[in-house]
Scaffold this motif. Structure first.
Motif, PDB file in Angstrom:
ATOM      1  N   SER A   1       0.803  -1.230   0.000  1.00 42.74           N
ATOM      2  CA  SER A   1       0.000   0.000   0.000  1.00 42.74           C
ATOM      3  C   SER A   1       0.831   1.274   0.000  1.00 42.74           C
ATOM      4  N   ILE A   2       2.045   1.199   0.498  1.00 40.63           N
ATOM      5  CA  ILE A   2       2.792   2.461   0.572  1.00 40.63           C
ATOM      6  C   ILE A   2       3.255   2.949  -0.803  1.00 40.63           C
ATOM      7  N   ILE A   3       3.105   2.113  -1.822  1.00 41.41           N
ATOM      8  CA  ILE A   3       3.462   2.617  -3.167  1.00 41.41           C
ATOM      9  C   ILE A   3       2.282   3.357  -3.805  1.00 41.41           C
ATOM     10  N   ILE A   4       1.106   3.253  -3.214  1.00 42.99           N
ATOM     11  CA  ILE A   4      -0.079   3.829  -3.855  1.00 42.99           C
ATOM     12  C   ILE A   4       0.008   5.360  -3.994  1.00 42.99           C
ATOM     13  N   PRO A   5       0.502   6.084  -2.965  1.00 47.72           N
ATOM     14  CA  PRO A   5       0.599   7.538  -3.163  1.00 47.72           C
ATOM     15  C   PRO A   5       1.395   7.900  -4.422  1.00 47.72           C
ATOM     16  N   GLY A   6       2.495   7.182  -4.648  1.00 46.67           N
ATOM     17  CA  GLY A   6       3.311   7.452  -5.841  1.00 46.67           C
ATOM     18  C   GLY A   6       2.513   7.199  -7.110  1.00 46.67           C
ATOM     19  N   GLY A   7       1.750   6.115  -7.115  1.00 45.05           N
ATOM     20  CA  GLY A   7       0.925   5.787  -8.291  1.00 45.05           C
ATOM     21  C   GLY A   7      -0.099   6.877  -8.557  1.00 45.05           C
ATOM     22  N   ILE A   8      -0.717   7.339  -7.490  1.00 39.62           N
ATOM     23  CA  ILE A   8      -1.758   8.361  -7.653  1.00 39.62           C
ATOM     24  C   ILE A   8      -1.162   9.644  -8.239  1.00 39.62           C
ATOM     25  N   ILE A   9      -0.105  10.093  -7.604  1.00 40.50           N
ATOM     26  CA  ILE A   9       0.432  11.394  -8.043  1.00 40.50           C
ATOM     27  C   ILE A   9       1.037  11.283  -9.437  1.00 40.50           C
ATOM     28  N   GLY A  10       1.729  10.155  -9.721  1.00 40.97           N
ATOM     29  CA  GLY A  10       2.335   9.968 -11.045  1.00 40.97           C
ATOM     30  C   GLY A  10       1.300  10.090 -12.148  1.00 40.97           C
ATOM     31  N   SER A  11       0.117   9.552 -11.904  1.00 39.54           N
ATOM     32  CA  SER A  11      -0.905   9.560 -12.949  1.00 39.54           C
ATOM     33  C   SER A  11      -1.739  10.838 -12.924  1.00 39.54           C
ATOM     34  N   LEU A  12      -1.864  11.419 -11.740  1.00 39.44           N
ATOM     35  CA  LEU A  12      -2.622  12.674 -11.603  1.00 39.44           C
ATOM     36  C   LEU A  12      -1.940  13.819 -12.354  1.00 39.44           C
ATOM     37  N   LYS A  13      -0.629  13.711 -12.458  1.00 44.62           N
ATOM     38  CA  LYS A  13       0.133  14.794 -13.092  1.00 44.62           C
ATOM     39  C   LYS A  13      -0.041  14.825 -14.603  1.00 44.62           C
ATOM     40  N   LYS A  14      -1.049  14.124 -15.098  1.00 43.47           N
ATOM     41  CA  LYS A  14      -1.258  14.144 -16.559  1.00 43.47           C
ATOM     42  C   LYS A  14      -1.666  15.531 -17.036  1.00 43.47           C
ATOM     43  N   TYR A  15      -2.197  16.359 -16.153  1.00 44.72           N
ATOM     44  CA  TYR A  15      -2.525  17.744 -16.521  1.00 44.72           C
ATOM     45  C   TYR A  15      -1.543  18.694 -15.840  1.00 44.72           C
ATOM     46  N   ASP A  16      -1.412  19.842 -16.440  1.00 47.71           N
ATOM     47  CA  ASP A  16      -0.618  20.909 -15.842  1.00 47.71           C
ATOM     48  C   ASP A  16      -1.517  21.664 -14.863  1.00 47.71           C
ATOM     49  N   TRP A  17      -1.381  21.339 -13.601  1.00 50.10           N
ATOM     50  CA  TRP A  17      -2.240  21.968 -12.579  1.00 50.10           C
ATOM     51  C   TRP A  17      -1.675  23.299 -12.098  1.00 50.10           C
ATOM     52  N   GLY A  18      -0.617  23.761 -12.703  1.00 52.70           N
ATOM     53  CA  GLY A  18       0.037  24.977 -12.202  1.00 52.70           C
ATOM     54  C   GLY A  18       0.887  24.591 -11.002  1.00 52.70           C
ATOM     55  N   ALA A  19       0.235  24.458  -9.855  1.00 54.97           N
ATOM     56  CA  ALA A  19       0.914  23.950  -8.666  1.00 54.97           C
ATOM     57  C   ALA A  19       0.121  22.762  -8.151  1.00 54.97           C
ATOM     58  N   LEU A  20       0.838  21.770  -7.625  1.00 50.42           N
ATOM     59  CA  LEU A  20       0.154  20.574  -7.134  1.00 50.42           C
ATOM     60  C   LEU A  20       0.646  20.250  -5.724  1.00 50.42           C
ATOM     61  N   ASN A  21      -0.273  20.367  -4.808  1.00 50.05           N
ATOM     62  CA  ASN A  21       0.030  20.162  -3.399  1.00 50.05           C
ATOM     63  C   ASN A  21      -0.826  19.020  -2.878  1.00 50.05           C
ATOM     64  N   PHE A  22      -0.271  18.196  -2.022  1.00 46.36           N
ATOM     65  CA  PHE A  22      -1.123  17.099  -1.545  1.00 46.36           C
ATOM     66  C   PHE A  22      -0.690  16.613  -0.177  1.00 46.36           C
ATOM     67  N   ASP A  23      -1.663  16.053   0.499  1.00 51.70           N
ATOM     68  CA  ASP A  23      -1.376  15.397   1.764  1.00 51.70           C
ATOM     69  C   ASP A  23      -2.019  14.012   1.669  1.00 51.70           C
ATOM     70  N   ILE A  24      -1.196  12.968   1.719  1.00 47.87           N
ATOM     71  CA  ILE A  24      -1.745  11.621   1.528  1.00 47.87           C
ATOM     72  C   ILE A  24      -1.512  10.791   2.782  1.00 47.87           C
TER      73      ILE A  24
END
Ligand SMILES: Cc1cc2nc3c(=O)[nH]c(=O)nc-3n(C[C@H](O)[C@H](O)[C@H](O)COP(=O)(O)OP(=O)(O)OC[C@H]3O[C@@H](n4cnc5c(N)ncnc54)[C@H](O)[C@@H]3O)c2cc1C
Ligand code: FES
Ligand code: FES
Length: 1372
Positions: A916-939
């Motif tokens: 399960s600890i690899i899931i945050p990396g998976g989420i963010i890696g794929s979420l970055k498909k758009y240019d969000w300007g800035a991307l901040n997260f707490d997982i």
């Protein structure tokens, strides 16, 4: 034995044939409860029948059953599920399994060969069943008197070919190639429609194509009913064994005597059977003393047709009933129509192979006795069907309604026959009126073609008169039945009927009738989707009556066209048209022509070529050996888990329900039997115990392991286990991420797994014109649904060692875990994995505990122990995909450009870490498909009292793909801007890509997404179709379409991987790799790379080398450091490891080759190797490929456009078309990659649209079989599915320039969900206009995942019909 039984006892044995071979079972040989599947798998060499579900829902176990009729001298062949067919019912039958259809020794059948060439087999677990299904269809098509087809084709039609496999599940391929292989036999197929294959090249003529297909000759079928059987056939058999009795009475009188005798022997339990398919639903957990097979009683199989109707014996199969009802040309039109419609509806019951053995009477008895949600009961209710029953000596004739309304009949009651009366018009046809009998049936189910119980079914019969002088139609008679909505049994809506009869139909009347119906069809409390079921009833009645209502066209929008004079005349065609449109069956065939556009590379031959999958032919014939196919070693025992049903409890004791030990019971293994450490798995990510040690941590947790003499006995014993729990002084379990937050229950996340924040969120928010704050999304789980459930076989070996065969994506982890658990050195444990019947991430860590449990039991008992986990237990323990809750805030410009995004993500990891600890990396890696300007997260990864989640295909990534699109859609709806515009505006430039992904972004030329995005718009005619859809939506009220284009960027990681290549003395080559082939074609790519790599030294081409390469099973003592297979890159890294080995061998051989060439001029490969052996060149080498730090991570690109149509009355979504472009770099094997893309995409469709994986309040999974868990089937995939594999040329840092294909395409399936949302949006706008208010909330809505029919309907408005009618009447 009594008098009757003795007179029945003509034979003390059972004779049948399997693949032409004679089998005779004597009375002592056979337990009547044994299924054909059990028999085949345990007592014959034929292992092609696979246990996928054991409940008739998957088709993995299908065989062809042939019966000989000595009177007519005819053979009847039909496909049946061997998991439900009882062996004792097979006297005189001939069985053909996939091995009998064709095999490696006698030659493969063209079906099997075409499966290979159409790349229709991946893991191969479903393939034998598929082949037998289509074989059965071919055999039966050839028996028809249709005209002779063109040479090489069969009499089969495309539609029949598709329907033949509509009940078979496949989790790997996405079905399109399977359908193509089957359709290639159809007389009416257009060769252009057949997809990518290895038989022909683009641009060849139809004749050329035809000539390249493996030849099919319908007249040289290898299916011959064995002559010896014809001679031996007698009417019945009576088997007595070990206290069980199997009776096949041949008359009602004999049946009565047997029943009487049974009554006299009180206390004996008895089961009446016909097809035994009911056991698929009501699982057999008990032994019966007596079985009575009704099939041999002629009265129960007779069919009588006369002008009063059609009467059929209760044992008539549903398939036979369909055939008879369709052949009703002798009846007046009204009756004919009714019979045909009943038959059409029956075709949606279960699947062909269930209908072929399941009887009409069995179905009705299940409805009568056990409230089974029967279709047959509902559709026969309004036509006043009559049933004849026998209780003891007493015969009774009842209406179906009386029959269903009686208290459950006892086990002695026999249903004899069912009569469907002819229908007649009661009114005189006068010149003043047109009168017509109308009959329609309805069912709303997750799968349009069947193999799914309906949410609700209905059937309506009405006699309608239309007065030429007045303005409307009136109902003279009316019968409305509704069923399967969790009522006791189907009901007639009498109050609604009475209300309608005699009145002229109007909008107002219809509205009142519907109001009345709402108070009538009410599912019982606590039933899921209950409001939806009631709204379905309304929708169906509206669909039935609205074409009769005289309304202006502009109001009716296609359902009621206002043409008075033709209302009745055209009713049937209008209804049919509506039905076709509404039910998504307007296509003449299920799938329409799809295009696969492949740009393959030829820089490294044979790499890049669409080489057929290794082992595909033996997979199709069922000769491929999966773990459970390995013959049981002598003395073998079988295991089954006892799992907790409590989420958190102390385990005090385990006992059995029965006083005596369960049948076949051998041992109960629990934590105290573990000689070493209590470990179910161990890895860098964390550990989990093998068995609950004092506390069970979740519902589904392993508590113990029952060992018995057979798998069936082990399963039954586990079912009898009673666990005594104690919850005193325990905190309540944590069952949600919110509770985990409250109680601070998190998994620690080491810094190396934490993704990097991007940019300055506050600054981005400050730049925004608009903001959305703290919006929430919730996502549930998904089950892997590998067709082969978890399985292992452990065998103690000499020197205190253990050999374990395991269906496992990470044999190395299994080896290490077992060693620690047994307290042995790792070198004493050998884990062998040859092939998996699908893995999808579910057979990595989750498979380790299965292998370990077998090893511990084997160690303790010093006997081989194996386990094939049954589907229910597998589903309960599996855990599946990570559920999560996301809260986001996003800032954006008026233009739609997003400037900042912040997410708080709570991931439910379940009880143990798994990966399960690899899931945050998976989420963010794929979420970055758009240019969000800035991307901040707490997982936060929350530790809960639920089953451990593992890395299901696209872990975190598929959820992220959805989160990203949900945010984009939210922004678009807030701004009232086209969603596609917001998507386009937020696509990355190469610069922003680098900002978000750092070095993984690669070179500018490698960033192909912008080009793909534009190219897809053109190739899919996205903009033109968007306009057409707008027009469609304007002119259709009850169907709305939506289209959506989505991009993906997915980051993958390349890991170190080992390989070993050895050249043997005859020049053949053996390759071992760290990666496991679970259907994804890893071995095939590896084989190609080995041929390419060694081809560098081989004089002449590499083609023959390909034939010489054999990839063998992974064996943890032969090749170490195998790691795990997952993350999409194991194929390429295994290939690279092989290439490195080949380089070494080439180098070792170069001097010798040059010398020999000089001496001899020419040189054969075999001669070179022989010489090398003679001078002792080392011809075996291994290597560990370690990617360099700059090439560990890279990005994959693709985009998809999907168009769907939503039925607003039922919530059904039909996927009309999907177009994908995916960048594979230079594909190592485009056929394999195409299969990965299509298969992953369809698995993604399952996640987004179909697969509900609910639990009860304890967290115990309740969708635990094929009845409740619905993966996509052939009838639910995109009707048109176009895939283009882009060859993006040279990628210096990639393995032979290739890129991954295993997981990223899965995330593209979000396009279907987005298109559905777009269609619903149109529905909501329309609903808003009917409400007369312009409610902005109507367009701002969230669509849950999965968007199953009830969810879609709810979003479209459960009361949309009522609102429409009120609007039509001018009231609000
Ligand atoms: C995967 C699957 C999907 C299905 N989907 C649907 C569906 O969508 N809609 C639907 O309506 N049905 C569905 N069914 C139910 C199916 O129609 C029934 O299982 C089948 O018709 C039962 O017939 P059988 O001959 O196999 O009965 P059996 O399994 O042999 O018997 C069923 C029960 O009826 C009793 N019985 C059978 N015949 C008689 C008789 N003549 N007199 C007294 N008792 C008798 C038996 O003792 C037993 O209790 C599905 C079944 C399966 C396996
Ligand atoms: S195993 Fe028989 S249908 Fe699934
Ligand atoms: S190939 Fe069909 S399930 Fe794997």
């Amino acid at each position: 034995m009594g008098e009757v039984a003795a007179s029945e006892e003509r034979k003390q044995s059972l004779v049948f044939a399997i693949n032409g071979e004679r089998f005779q079972l004597s009375d002592s040989d056979v337990d009547p409860s044994i299924t054909l599947l059990d028999f085949l798998r345990s007592r014959t060499p034929f292992k092609s029948v696979k246990l996928g579900c054991g409940e008739g829902g998957c088709g993995a176990c299908i065989v062809l059953l042939s019966k000989y009729d000595p009177v007519l001298d005819q053979v009847k062949d039909s496909s049946v599920s061997s998991c439900l067919t009882l062996v004792c019912s097979l006297n005189g039958c001939s069985i053909t399994t996939a091995e009998g259809v064709g095999n490696s020794k006698d030659g493969f059948h063209p079906i099997q060969e075409r499966f290979v060439g159409f790349h229709a087999s991946q893991c191969g677990f479903c393939t034998p069943g598929m082949c037998v299904s289509v074989f059965s269809a071919l055999v039966n098509a050839e028996k028809t008197n249709r005209p002779e087809p063109r040479p090489g084709f069969s009499k089969l039609t495309v539609t029949e070919a598709e329907k033949a496999i509509a009940g078979n599940l496949c989790r790997c391929t996405g079905y399109r190639p399977i359908a193509d292989a089957c359709k290639s036999f159809a007389a009416d197929v257009d060769m252009e429609d057949l997809g990518y294959n290895s038989f022909w090249k683009k641009g060849e003529t139809d004749e050329e194509k035809m000539s390249r297909l493996p030849a099919y000759n319908p007249h040289s079928s290898n299916l011959k009913f064995p002559e010896f059987l014809k001679k031996e056939i007698k009417a019945g058999a009576d088997l007595a064994s070990k206290g069980y009795h199997w009776y096949s009475p041949s008359s009602i009188e004999k049946l009565q005597s047997i029943l009487l005798k049974n009554e006299a022997d009180h206390g004996t339990s008895m089961k009446i059977v016909v097809g035994n398919t009911g056991a698929g639903y009501y699982k057999e957990l008990q032994h019966y003393d007596t079985y009575i097979d009704l099939k041999h009683i002629p009265d129960l199989s007779v069919i009588v047709k006369d002008q009063t109707g059609i009467e059929m014996g209760a044992a008539v199969t549903i398939s036979k009933a369909i055939e008879v009802l369709k052949d009703a040309s002798d009846f007046p039109l009204e009756s004919k129509t009714v019979f045909e419609k009943i038959a059409d509806h029956m075709e949606k019951i279960a699947s062909g192979f269930v209908r072929n053995s399941g009887s009409v009477g069995g179905n009705l008895m299940m409805a009568q006795r056990k409230q089974f949600p029967s279709d047959i009961a509902t559709i026969l209710l309004p036509v006043d069907a009559i049933v004849n029953i026998m209780i003891g000596q007493k015969l009774e004739k009842l209406t179906l309604e009386e029959f269903l309304g009686r208290p459950p009949l006892d086990s002695r009651a026999i249903l004899l026959s069912i009569k469907i009366p002819s229908c007649e018009l009661t009114e005189d046809i006068s010149t003043e009126t047109d009168t017509k009998l109308l009959f329609e049936t309805y069912r709303a189910a997750p799968r349009p073609l069947g193999n799914a119980l309906p949410y609700l079914n209905a059937a309506f019969l009405a006699e309608v008169s239309f007065s030429r002088n007045s303005t409307g139609a009136s109902l003279n008679t009316c019968r409305l039945s509704f069923g399967a909505y969790a009522s006791k049994h189907p009901i007639r809506a009498r109050n609604v009927e009475e209300f309608l009869i005699g009145k002229v139909l109007s909008v107002g009347l219809l509205y009142e009738a519907i109001k009345l119906l709402e108070t009538t069809v009410i599912p019982k409390d606590g039933i899921s989707h209950s409001a939806y079921k009631s709204s379905l009833a309304v929708g169906f009645l509206f669909e039935f009556l609205s074409p009769l209502v005289n309304t202006p066209d502009q109001i009716s929008g296609g359902l009621c066209n206002g043409d008075n004079s033709s209302i009745l005349r055209d009713y049937n065609s209008k209804i049919k048209d509506n039905n076709d449109k509404l039910n998504g069956t307007k296509f003449p065939t299920l799938l329409s022509s799809s295009k696969q556009n492949i740009q393959s590379g030829d820089d490294y031959p044979p790499v890049g070529q669409p080489v057929n999958k290794v082992g595909a032919a033996i997979q199709a014939s069922g000769e491929a050996v999966f773990v459970d196919d390995i013959p049981a070693p002598g003395n073998c025992l079988y295991g089954a888990f006892v799992y907790s049903t409590e989420p958190l409890a102390r385990v005090k004791s385990i006992t059995f329900k029965s006083r005596s030990p369960p049948v076949g019971f051998n041992a109960l293994i629990s934590v105290k039997d573990i000689p070493g450490k209590n470990l179910g798995s161990t890895s860098v990510f964390g550990e989990e115990p093998l068995y609950a040690d004092e506390f069970a941590q979740f519902a589904g947790d392993r508590i113990a392991f029952v060992v018995a003499d057979t798998q069936k006995h082990a399963d039954l014993a586990a079912n009898l286990a009673v666990v005594d729990y104690d919850k005193e002084n325990l905190n309540p379990p944590i069952l949600s991420v919110e509770e985990a937050v409250e109680r601070g229950s998190f998994l620690p996340l080491p810094p190396f797994v934490l993704p990097q924040q991007v940019g300055d969120f506050s600054k981005g928010m400050a730049e925004a014109d608009r903001q959305i704050l703290s919006a929430e999304i919730k996502l549930g789980s998904q089950y892997y649904f590998y067709m082969e459930t978890q399985t292992a076989l452990a065998m103690p070996d000499e020197d205190n060692s253990m050999v374990v065969y395991s269906s496992n994506q990470c044999p190395q982890i299994a080896q290490e875990t077992i060693a620690q658990c047994l307290g042995l050195p790792v070198s004493n444990v050998r884990v062998i994995t040859r092939r998996l019947g699908g893995g999808f991430g579910g057979k990595s860590i989750r498979a380790v505990s299965v292998a370990t449990a077998c090893a511990v039991a084997a160690y303790k008992l010093q006997r081989p122990v194996r386990m094939y986990v049954n589907r229910k237990t597998d589903m309960i323990m599996a855990g599946g995909r990570h559920p999560m809750k996301i809260t986001y805030s996003v800032g954006f410009k008026e233009s739609g450009k997003i400037t900042a995004l912040k997410l708080d993500i709570l991931i439910d990891s379940g009880a143990f870490p798994d990966v399960s600890i690899i899931i945050p990396g998976g989420i963010i890696g794929s979420l970055k498909k758009y240019d969000w300007g800035a991307l901040n997260f707490d997982i936060k990864v929350c530790k809960t009292n639920r089953p451990s989640r593992s890395a299901m295909r696209g872990p975190g990534e598929v959820q992220a793909s959805f989160i990203a699109e949900a945010i984009i859609e939210h922004v678009a709806s807030t701004l009232s801007v086209e969603v596609d515009t917001v998507r386009s505006i937020n696509l990355h430039t190469y610069n922003s890509l680098g900002f978000f992904f750092k070095s993984a972004a690669g070179e500018p030329l490698e960033y192909t997404l912008p080009a793909i995005w534009d190219q897809l718009a053109t190739s899919s005619s996205f903009h033109q179709r968007t306009e057409m859809i707008q027009e469609f939506n304007r002119s259709n009220k009850w169907r709305k379409r939506g289209i959506s284009r989505v991009p993906i960027i997915q980051e993958v990681t390349v890991r170190p991987t080992p390989a070993k290549v050895s050249i043997l003395s005859d020049g053949s080559i053996v390759v071992e790799v760290g990666g496991v082939d679970m259907g994804q074609g890893l071995w095939t790519k590896v084989k190609q790379v080995a041929a390419y790599g060694l081809g560098l030294i081989k004089p002449g081409g590499t083609e023959e080398l390909l034939e010489k390469v054999r990839v063998i099973q992974s064996d943890t003592l032969s090749l170490i450091q195998g790691g795990f297979t997952g993350g999409s890159t194991t194929s390429e890294s295994s290939c690279e490891a092989v290439r490195l080995c080949c380089n070494v061998l080439v180098e070792r051989l170069t001097a010798l080759k040059e010398k020999l060439m000089e001496e001899m001029g020419t040189l054969e490969w075999e001669a070179l190797i022989l010489q090398a052996y003679q001078i002792s060149v080392n011809l075996s080498t291994n290597s560990l490929f370690i990617p360099d730090s700059t090439s560990v991570h890279y990005l994959n690109y693709g985009a998809a456009v999907s168009e769907v149509e939503v039925n607003l009355l039922t919530g059904e979504t039909t996927i009309l078309r999907s177009d994908i472009i995916y960048d594979c770099g230079q594909s190592l094997n485009p056929a394999v990659d195409l299969g990965q893309i299509e298969g992953a995409y369809v698995q993604g469709i399952g996640f987004f649209m179909f697969e509900e994986y609910p639990t009860d309040s304890n967290g115990l999974v309740t969708a635990n079989g094929t009845w409740s868990y619905k993966i996509p089937t052939l009838d639910t995939i995109p009707k048109q599915f176009n895939v283009e594999i882009l060859n993006s040329g040279h990628h210096q840092k990639r393995v032979l320039s290739s890129k991954a294909s295993g997981e990223p395409p899965l995330t593209l399936a979000v396009s279907v969900h987005c298109a559905t949302r777009a269609a619903i949006l149109e529905a909501r706008k329309q609903l808003g206009s009917w409400n007369g208010i312009d409610d902005p909330n109507s367009t701002a809505f969230q669509l849950e995942v999965p968007a199953v029919m009830p969810v879609v309907k709810e979003r479209c408005g459960l009361d949309s019909v009522q609102k429409f009618l009120r609007w039509t009447m001018g009231t609000k």
